[in-house]
Design an enzyme around this catalytic site. Sequence first.
Site: not given
Length: 503
Positions: A8-10
């Site tokens: 997951s990324c921002p």
Amino acid sequence: MKFVAVTSCPTGIAHTYMAAEALEQAGKAAGHVVTVETQGSAGTDMIDDATIAAADGVIFAADLEVKGRERFAGKPTVDVGVKRGVHEAAKVIEEAVAAVERGVPAGAAAAAPAASGPSTKVDANAGVGTRVRQWLMTGVSYMIPFVAAGGILIALGFMLANVAWGGAEGAIEVTAVNQADVWAHFEWGNLQHWSVLLLGAGQIAFGFLVPVLSGFIAYGIADRPGLVPGFVGGAASVAVGAGFLGGLATGFIAGFTALWISRWKVPKGVRGIMPVVVIPLLSTLFTGFVTLVVIGAPIAGLMNSLESWLNGLGGNQLVLLGLILGAMMGFDLGGPVNKVAYTFAVTGLATQGLTADAAQYKIMAAVMASGMVAPLAMALATTIRKRLFTEAERENGKAAWLLGASFISEGAIPFAAADPLRVIAASLVGSSVTGALSMAMGVTLVAPHGGVWVLPLIGNPLGFLVSIVAGVIVSALIVVVLKEIRYNKITATSPTDAAVTAA
């Protein structure tokens, strides 16, 4: 071995899925099976419990708190940032293998508590600069969906208004309509009413922009106690005209105030009401007072000055601004510098009373066009000079066509990771050319995302495409020339090494 992984990324867009693919490929190359769960903005594609139970180890390549982390408890785990999952996938796999070989440390079998609120991940042990960036990115990541939805709805409202009113003056007419009258007497077959509906819904979504930014910056700092004062501070910033700069300030004020109050040592009888009464009441009161009375007016004055400056920019000044913003978009391909330029552009869209050719719309067009250059240039380069790229890079080049066309700058990251000096240099020059040309040709855009898929929403679409094509050609030529020089040097030294490089 068998591994399960979560990425997951921002923003939950590019890095999330690129890390998943990189880990899967690196695992396969090392003789292991990696099953990945992507926790992106489109939702979570959950790994079934049987696969988790059969796994030897777990890899978390995430910049947000992993949802359902307790499902993976009791297994050897490697926890890294999403960028390591993209750039150092093979090394992460090696670390996971080593973790399995070491076994589960004593006491690690207990289930980790499930996340009780929205996802965020701030490293408490990181330096001040890193934590500030993580707090800001927490706010920006939750703000972007509101900007995207609101911006595209507003753009569609203007487009339909031009049809409904039979000309370009429709964009002016739709803003003059009393929206309350339309809601009260809505006519399903009336295009003018539909254009007012789209515009109104988009404006409502945009109304959440600053409060969400402020609220989730505060949440990143203080967790749940920061949400109420953060949202209220953002709304107060809008009320006094302080805009997104005020929202940035109130996010930090609210977050640190709530964090400070939550750490008070209070009698046991008071602890129960602290989270529901004391913390939100006192932190909101303080944040509201500081915003409305102390910092609101000065920041509003600064915002007005910024708006006046943008509206007063002449042709050459706009071209220079486009060049700078283009360079920022091409510098780190979705990283902090890229996000600063993008956030500057999208928050400008929320400015009230803009004309069709406002500088804010030109900035948004220049930023989006510039952000499309790097992946498209790498895709073109891998097509015209295949021998300069590895097989994996050529495959990435095929995907980069779609990623670039969709305004996903991160599509060029695999190339930058393998050859940062040449790729970033080419990206900087090409993106700068595109930003400057877009400004010079007066291209405008009222949608914050979408790439070529929102071409009907672009003012001067031909200029938009020309500016992109020019930047892509320049960037592709530079990277090809630089790689050709390197290839020829290797050939002169060792023809065998050159053949291996080309393969």
